[in-house]
Design a protein around this motif. Structure first.
Motif, PDB file in Angstrom:
ATOM      1  N   ASN A 189       0.828  -1.209   0.000  1.00  0.00           N
ATOM      2  CA  ASN A 189       0.000   0.000   0.000  1.00  0.00           C
ATOM      3  C   ASN A 189       0.860   1.257   0.000  1.00  0.00           C
ATOM      4  O   ASN A 189       0.541   2.244  -0.684  1.00  0.00           O
ATOM      5  CB  ASN A 189      -0.926  -0.011   1.219  1.00  0.00           C
ATOM      6  N   ALA A 190       1.954   1.227   0.765  1.00  0.00           N
ATOM      7  CA  ALA A 190       2.857   2.383   0.787  1.00  0.00           C
ATOM      8  C   ALA A 190       3.483   2.613  -0.583  1.00  0.00           C
ATOM      9  O   ALA A 190       3.619   3.753  -1.045  1.00  0.00           O
ATOM     10  CB  ALA A 190       3.940   2.171   1.850  1.00  0.00           C
ATOM     11  N   ARG A 194       3.095   5.912  -2.919  1.00  0.00           N
ATOM     12  CA  ARG A 194       4.265   6.625  -3.438  1.00  0.00           C
ATOM     13  C   ARG A 194       4.171   6.789  -4.954  1.00  0.00           C
ATOM     14  O   ARG A 194       4.446   7.865  -5.501  1.00  0.00           O
ATOM     15  CB  ARG A 194       5.535   5.858  -3.074  1.00  0.00           C
ATOM     16  N   ARG A 195       3.763   5.740  -5.643  1.00  0.00           N
ATOM     17  CA  ARG A 195       3.634   5.821  -7.102  1.00  0.00           C
ATOM     18  C   ARG A 195       2.568   6.837  -7.504  1.00  0.00           C
ATOM     19  O   ARG A 195       2.732   7.569  -8.491  1.00  0.00           O
ATOM     20  CB  ARG A 195       3.305   4.448  -7.664  1.00  0.00           C
ATOM     21  N   GLU A 202       4.451  14.379 -11.412  1.00  0.00           N
ATOM     22  CA  GLU A 202       4.853  14.435 -12.809  1.00  0.00           C
ATOM     23  C   GLU A 202       3.798  15.133 -13.664  1.00  0.00           C
ATOM     24  O   GLU A 202       4.116  15.876 -14.587  1.00  0.00           O
ATOM     25  CB  GLU A 202       5.108  13.022 -13.323  1.00  0.00           C
ATOM     26  N   GLY A 203       2.505  14.891 -13.329  1.00  0.00           N
ATOM     27  CA  GLY A 203       1.439  15.568 -14.060  1.00  0.00           C
ATOM     28  C   GLY A 203       1.468  17.072 -13.842  1.00  0.00           C
ATOM     29  O   GLY A 203       1.298  17.852 -14.792  1.00  0.00           O
TER      30      GLY A 203
END
Length: 297
Positions: A189-190, A194-195, A202-203
């Motif tokens: 889940n962490a 993070r992703r 990035e967006g």
């Protein structure tokens, strides 16, 4: 008496032939052995290994040789076995394995090992523990095919003296205790969070880059328009200067008069009723301009 003796002699002769036929039948029955395609038979003579009979019709010495072992050469599957193993990063796992094998040399199998299935199971368990102890948990999960190949090769080396060929080895499952599963789920889940943050950042970065590109493009287009307008004004100035140079002061006065008339027309084209008050000097200038234009016409 002669008839009775004849009958007795005939009966004795027939009995001899009957016994001889029975003996031949027993010798054939004992000496000819038919082995099925799926088996091999181990022959002993006086308690020692004599030969191994393959599928088909085989001959042995009656009453001297005997079939001591009938061994199936079909591929076999060991029952699924579970054994505990500890990874290099000290994680307790329970590994479910299954092994397929076949007997290729029955004389080794029957004389060198008593319980083949139990011996192979014990060997597999030891090899699995040793190989998993060399790897971290993530490596066990990611390189399962490589681990299977390693286990299969090691088991083949271990059982080579037993006349056995290991045809296939499988790791069916790697189970973890509940505490380890909970820790892995938290880690997963962490990582997902993070992703998601990285993707969002990035967006946002991309949006800023696109906005900056748009502003730069707009600035470039504005500068380009101004440059074109400046070039046009310079061209007009050059044209007027050329006209003055060629026609003298009269051409300049004509241009000024034309501009004055255009300005007066613009004032008169306004909406509604309106009164325009002009100074006397302006009227004189407009009068001169109209005269000049009339003269040019």
């Amino acid at each position: 008496m002669d008839i009775e003796q004849f009958l007795i002699d005939t009966l004795q002769n027939n009995l001899i032939w009957l016994l001889l036929a029975l003996l031949i039948f027993i010798l054939i029955f004992k000496g000819v052995k038919i082995v099925p395609q799926s088996e091999q038979h181990v022959v002993e003579r006086f308690g020692r290994l004599r030969s191994v009979l393959g599928p088909g019709i085989n001959m042995i010495v009656p009453f001297i040789d005997k079939i001591a072992h009938k061994v199936s050469i079909l591929e076999r599957q060991l029952p699924t076995a579970s054994q505990d193993a500890i990874t290099r990063d000290n994680v307790l796992t329970q590994v479910d394995t299954s092994v397929f094998y076949r007997i290729t040399e029955p004389e080794k199998t029957v004389y060198r090992i008593r319980d083949v299935d139990s011996a192979i199971s014990t060997t597999v368990a030891g090899i699995v523990r040793a190989e998993i102890g060399k790897m971290d948990l993530d490596e066990v999960q990611a390189n399962r095919s490589q681990l299977i190949n390693t286990i299969k090769a090691n088991v083949e080396d271990a059982v080579d003296n037993w006349g056995i060929e290991v045809t296939r080895a499988e790791i069916l499952d790697v189970n973890l205790d509940q505490a380890t599963r909970n820790a892995m789920m938290q880690q997963l889940n962490a990582e997902r969070a993070r992703r998601a943050q990285v993707t969002e950042a990035e967006g946002a970065k991309r949006a800023v880059e696109l906005s900056a590109d748009a502003e730069l493009y707009a600035s470039e287009q504005t500068a380009k328009a101004r440059r074109i307008l400046a070039d046009a004004e310079a061209y007009a100035t050059q044209t007027v200067a050329k006209a003055i140079n060629e026609n003298g002061l009269e051409a300049a006065q004509y241009q000024i008069a034309l501009k004055q008339v255009e300005a007066l027309n613009a004032l008169g084209a306004g909406q509604g009723n309106q009164t325009i008050v002009l100074p006397a000097e302006a009227l004189t200038a407009f009068n001169d301009a109209f005269k000049l234009l009339k003269g040019r016409g």
